[in-house]
Design a protein around this motif. Structure first.
Motif, PDB file in Angstrom:
ATOM      1  N   VAL A  16       0.854  -1.198   0.000  1.00  0.00           N
ATOM      2  CA  VAL A  16       0.000   0.000   0.000  1.00  0.00           C
ATOM      3  C   VAL A  16       0.889   1.248   0.000  1.00  0.00           C
ATOM      4  CG1 VAL A  16      -1.599   1.357   1.437  1.00  0.00           C
ATOM      5  CG2 VAL A  16      -2.014  -1.082   1.062  1.00  0.00           C
ATOM      6  N   THR A  17       1.911   1.251   0.840  1.00  0.00           N
ATOM      7  CA  THR A  17       2.844   2.376   0.896  1.00  0.00           C
ATOM      8  C   THR A  17       3.529   2.590  -0.451  1.00  0.00           C
ATOM      9  OG1 THR A  17       3.237   1.971   3.244  1.00  0.00           O
ATOM     10  CG2 THR A  17       4.865   3.300   2.082  1.00  0.00           C
ATOM     11  N   LYS A  18       3.975   1.515  -1.066  1.00  0.00           N
ATOM     12  CA  LYS A  18       4.649   1.609  -2.372  1.00  0.00           C
ATOM     13  C   LYS A  18       3.738   2.256  -3.413  1.00  0.00           C
ATOM     14  CE  LYS A  18       7.200  -1.244  -5.734  1.00  0.00           C
ATOM     15  NZ  LYS A  18       6.389  -1.193  -6.952  1.00  0.00           N
ATOM     16  N   LYS A  19       2.484   1.830  -3.439  1.00  0.00           N
ATOM     17  CA  LYS A  19       1.521   2.397  -4.400  1.00  0.00           C
ATOM     18  C   LYS A  19       1.308   3.896  -4.139  1.00  0.00           C
ATOM     19  CE  LYS A  19      -2.038   2.615  -7.279  1.00  0.00           C
ATOM     20  NZ  LYS A  19      -1.746   2.983  -8.679  1.00  0.00           N
ATOM     21  N   LEU A  20       1.182   4.276  -2.877  1.00  0.00           N
ATOM     22  CA  LEU A  20       0.990   5.691  -2.526  1.00  0.00           C
ATOM     23  C   LEU A  20       2.200   6.531  -2.928  1.00  0.00           C
ATOM     24  CD1 LEU A  20      -0.587   5.110   0.989  1.00  0.00           C
ATOM     25  CD2 LEU A  20      -1.753   6.228  -0.935  1.00  0.00           C
ATOM     26  N   LEU A  21       3.400   5.987  -2.710  1.00  0.00           N
ATOM     27  CA  LEU A  21       4.615   6.711  -3.091  1.00  0.00           C
ATOM     28  C   LEU A  21       4.724   6.853  -4.608  1.00  0.00           C
ATOM     29  CD1 LEU A  21       7.132   5.105  -0.566  1.00  0.00           C
ATOM     30  CD2 LEU A  21       6.323   7.482  -0.564  1.00  0.00           C
ATOM     31  N   GLU A  22       4.355   5.798  -5.323  1.00  0.00           N
ATOM     32  CA  GLU A  22       4.366   5.871  -6.795  1.00  0.00           C
ATOM     33  C   GLU A  22       3.370   6.907  -7.300  1.00  0.00           C
ATOM     34  OE1 GLU A  22       5.771   1.265  -7.730  1.00  0.00           O
ATOM     35  OE2 GLU A  22       3.632   1.786  -7.765  1.00  0.00           O
ATOM     36  N   ASP A  23       2.293   7.114  -6.538  1.00  0.00           N
ATOM     37  CA  ASP A  23       1.308   8.144  -6.888  1.00  0.00           C
ATOM     38  C   ASP A  23       1.714   9.521  -6.371  1.00  0.00           C
ATOM     39  OD1 ASP A  23      -0.165   6.189  -8.122  1.00  0.00           O
ATOM     40  OD2 ASP A  23      -1.721   6.057  -6.580  1.00  0.00           O
ATOM     41  N   GLU A  24       2.915   9.612  -5.796  1.00  0.00           N
ATOM     42  CA  GLU A  24       3.559  10.864  -5.383  1.00  0.00           C
ATOM     43  C   GLU A  24       2.852  11.571  -4.228  1.00  0.00           C
ATOM     44  OE1 GLU A  24       4.316  13.213  -8.911  1.00  0.00           O
ATOM     45  OE2 GLU A  24       5.987  11.904  -9.474  1.00  0.00           O
ATOM     46  N   LEU A 217      -6.130 -13.580  -3.376  1.00  0.00           N
ATOM     47  CA  LEU A 217      -5.949 -12.276  -4.020  1.00  0.00           C
ATOM     48  C   LEU A 217      -4.473 -11.896  -3.994  1.00  0.00           C
ATOM     49  CD1 LEU A 217      -7.277  -9.636  -5.159  1.00  0.00           C
ATOM     50  CD2 LEU A 217      -7.479  -8.870  -2.765  1.00  0.00           C
ATOM     51  N   TYR A 218      -3.912 -11.604  -5.162  1.00  0.00           N
ATOM     52  CA  TYR A 218      -2.499 -11.222  -5.229  1.00  0.00           C
ATOM     53  C   TYR A 218      -2.297  -9.858  -4.576  1.00  0.00           C
ATOM     54  CZ  TYR A 218       2.226 -10.592  -6.992  1.00  0.00           C
ATOM     55  OH  TYR A 218       3.584 -10.407  -7.063  1.00  0.00           O
ATOM     56  N   VAL A 219      -1.197  -9.704  -3.853  1.00  0.00           N
ATOM     57  CA  VAL A 219      -1.022  -8.554  -2.961  1.00  0.00           C
ATOM     58  C   VAL A 219      -1.013  -7.208  -3.688  1.00  0.00           C
ATOM     59  CG1 VAL A 219       1.516  -8.674  -2.923  1.00  0.00           C
ATOM     60  CG2 VAL A 219       0.264  -7.703  -0.954  1.00  0.00           C
ATOM     61  N   GLU A 220      -0.471  -7.132  -4.893  1.00  0.00           N
ATOM     62  CA  GLU A 220      -0.470  -5.844  -5.598  1.00  0.00           C
ATOM     63  C   GLU A 220      -1.878  -5.459  -6.036  1.00  0.00           C
ATOM     64  OE1 GLU A 220       3.088  -4.738  -8.067  1.00  0.00           O
ATOM     65  OE2 GLU A 220       3.534  -6.866  -7.812  1.00  0.00           O
ATOM     66  N   ASP A 221      -2.704  -6.453  -6.375  1.00  0.00           N
ATOM     67  CA  ASP A 221      -4.114  -6.174  -6.655  1.00  0.00           C
ATOM     68  C   ASP A 221      -4.819  -5.690  -5.393  1.00  0.00           C
ATOM     69  OD1 ASP A 221      -4.101  -6.807  -9.373  1.00  0.00           O
ATOM     70  OD2 ASP A 221      -4.579  -8.912  -9.034  1.00  0.00           O
ATOM     71  N   CYS A 222      -4.492  -6.309  -4.269  1.00  0.00           N
ATOM     72  CA  CYS A 222      -5.067  -5.903  -2.987  1.00  0.00           C
ATOM     73  C   CYS A 222      -4.683  -4.461  -2.665  1.00  0.00           C
ATOM     74  CB  CYS A 222      -4.611  -6.845  -1.881  1.00  0.00           C
ATOM     75  SG  CYS A 222      -5.251  -6.414  -0.252  1.00  0.00           S
ATOM     76  N   ALA A 223      -3.409  -4.123  -2.836  1.00  0.00           N
ATOM     77  CA  ALA A 223      -2.931  -2.772  -2.533  1.00  0.00           C
ATOM     78  C   ALA A 223      -3.619  -1.730  -3.417  1.00  0.00           C
ATOM     79  CB  ALA A 223      -1.416  -2.699  -2.693  1.00  0.00           C
ATOM     80  N   ASP A 224      -3.777  -2.045  -4.701  1.00  0.00           N
ATOM     81  CA  ASP A 224      -4.486  -1.130  -5.609  1.00  0.00           C
ATOM     82  C   ASP A 224      -5.910  -0.877  -5.112  1.00  0.00           C
ATOM     83  OD1 ASP A 224      -2.316  -0.890  -7.253  1.00  0.00           O
ATOM     84  OD2 ASP A 224      -3.039  -2.287  -8.785  1.00  0.00           O
ATOM     85  N   PHE A 225      -6.560  -1.936  -4.660  1.00  0.00           N
ATOM     86  CA  PHE A 225      -7.927  -1.836  -4.135  1.00  0.00           C
ATOM     87  C   PHE A 225      -7.979  -0.948  -2.896  1.00  0.00           C
ATOM     88  CE2 PHE A 225     -10.470  -3.798  -0.672  1.00  0.00           C
ATOM     89  CZ  PHE A 225     -11.731  -3.358  -1.064  1.00  0.00           C
ATOM     90  N   VAL A 226      -7.100  -1.213  -1.944  1.00  0.00           N
ATOM     91  CA  VAL A 226      -7.096  -0.468  -0.678  1.00  0.00           C
ATOM     92  C   VAL A 226      -6.837   1.018  -0.934  1.00  0.00           C
ATOM     93  CG1 VAL A 226      -5.909  -0.194   1.543  1.00  0.00           C
ATOM     94  CG2 VAL A 226      -6.427  -2.483   0.680  1.00  0.00           C
ATOM     95  N   VAL A 227      -5.836   1.312  -1.752  1.00  0.00           N
ATOM     96  CA  VAL A 227      -5.502   2.699  -2.060  1.00  0.00           C
ATOM     97  C   VAL A 227      -6.663   3.388  -2.772  1.00  0.00           C
ATOM     98  CG1 VAL A 227      -3.967   4.173  -3.433  1.00  0.00           C
ATOM     99  CG2 VAL A 227      -3.012   2.337  -2.031  1.00  0.00           C
ATOM    100  N   SER A 228      -7.279   2.703  -3.728  1.00  0.00           N
ATOM    101  CA  SER A 228      -8.410   3.266  -4.483  1.00  0.00           C
ATOM    102  C   SER A 228      -9.574   3.635  -3.574  1.00  0.00           C
ATOM    103  CB  SER A 228      -8.898   2.277  -5.543  1.00  0.00           C
ATOM    104  OG  SER A 228      -7.902   2.027  -6.496  1.00  0.00           O
TER     105      SER A 228
END
Length: 316
Positions: A16-24, A217-228
């Motif tokens: 989740v943190t990685k996705k948020l950082l990639e979204d700046e 559920l694959y973790v990167e799909d999960c992280a995308d969901f949580v962040v969204s």
């Protein structure tokens, strides 16, 4: 935005943190490291938007107050929790304090600073799927373990702040998540444990008869969901599932990974009273509200997870 991730060094939290950082977004992490390690977030030091890690327990209000005062967060992704079902059966007090009381302290600060809260719940709150359409958010819940009971209690507190104080909140219920950075021992990470044991030439042990099913559920799909869920105003006040819409019996999962029935052994279940026979997710709500759907198949996810586990072994 300014974002706080509790439990951000954990398995799902680091993704989740990685996705948020990639979204700046500017991201802060707080974690007591009870179920994780700082190695999981070493790569984030290269991100300008990573604002740092605080080792601390969110049951301690002063820890949280200092963070909120410093950050004045737009969103808090609350993933910190005790997550082990057997631990909750053996010691329900600790799980209740970590999963319910700590959430209350967080809600009070989110209310004060008007910070949106995304609360990580679990599919373990549900009764079993009754048909092939899968479990929707309107299907019955069943607190079959103190872990599930603590999560349901916390969910209700979270939603009460939406209705009583107009605080923007979302309750997310991902189904069984797996992938890189998941622990390969203990309870919970069945895919990681099976892969790890096969690579070590060990027997894959299945609790019970192995007919219980899981929607993995694959973790990167999960992280995308949580962040969204955090980004969406439409999600406020909602409970939302995420899964793949496909379940697999643990017997079949073990065979898929072991590739040899002789490498599989059934053992006595450690908590049969808290087993859910059929977990199958209906993610239509996530699809409609968040425009989310899983991208990684089980077979591809297993392959990615195996590559990661091998890379960890090679680096030791």
């Amino acid at each position: 935005m300014k974002v706080l991730v509790t439990g951000g060094t954990g398995f799902i939290g680091r993704w989740v943190t990685k996705k948020l950082l990639e979204d700046e977004h500017d991201v802060w992490i707080v974690d007591n490291l009870a179920n994780s390690r700082t190695n999981n977030i070493e790569a984030f030091n290269d991100f300008d938007h990573f604002k740092g890690f605080t080792e601390g327990d969110i049951k301690e209000p002063q820890t949280l107050k200092a963070l909120f005062k410093k950050g004045e967060f737009d969103i808090c992704y609350h993933l910190a929790a005790s997550i082990n079902v057997q631990d909750s059966i053996d010691d329900p007090k600790t799980t209740f304090e970590n999963d319910t009381i700590a959430t209350f302290h967080l809600l009070e600060l989110c209310k004060k600073y008007h910070t949106k809260l995304v609360f990580m719940s679990t599919c373990m709150v549900y009764d079993q799927a009754s048909n092939e359409k899968g479990i929707t958010e309107l299907d019955p819940i069943k607190p079959a373990s103190p872990y599930a009971g603590a999560k349901i209690a916390a969910e209700n507190m979270v939603l009460s702040y939406y209705y009583a104080y107009d605080l923007p909140v979302v309750v997310v219920r991902p189904f069984n998540t797996y992938g890189p950075f998941q622990k390969t021992g203990g309870e919970g990470g069945v895919v990681a444990i099976f892969i790890h044991n096969r690579l070590d030439g060990k027997i894959l042990k299945i609790y019970g008869d192995g007919t219980q099913t899981r929607d993995l559920l694959y973790v990167e799909d999960c992280a995308d969901f949580v962040v969204s869920a955090g980004y969406s105003d439409q999600a406020n006040g909602e409970i939302i599932n995420a899964g793949t819409g496909r379940d697999i019996a643990i017997n079949d999962l073990a065979l898929l990974i072991a590739k040899d029935p002789g490498k599989i052994q059934h053992v006595e279940h450690i908590h049969p009273q808290s087993e859910i026979p059929k977990l199958l997710c209906n993610y239509e709500k996530a699809k409609n509200l968040l425009n989310w759907k899983p991208k990684v198949s089980l077979e591809e996810g297993i392959q990615r997870t195996e590559q990661w586990i091998k890379s960890q072994k090679d680096s030791i």
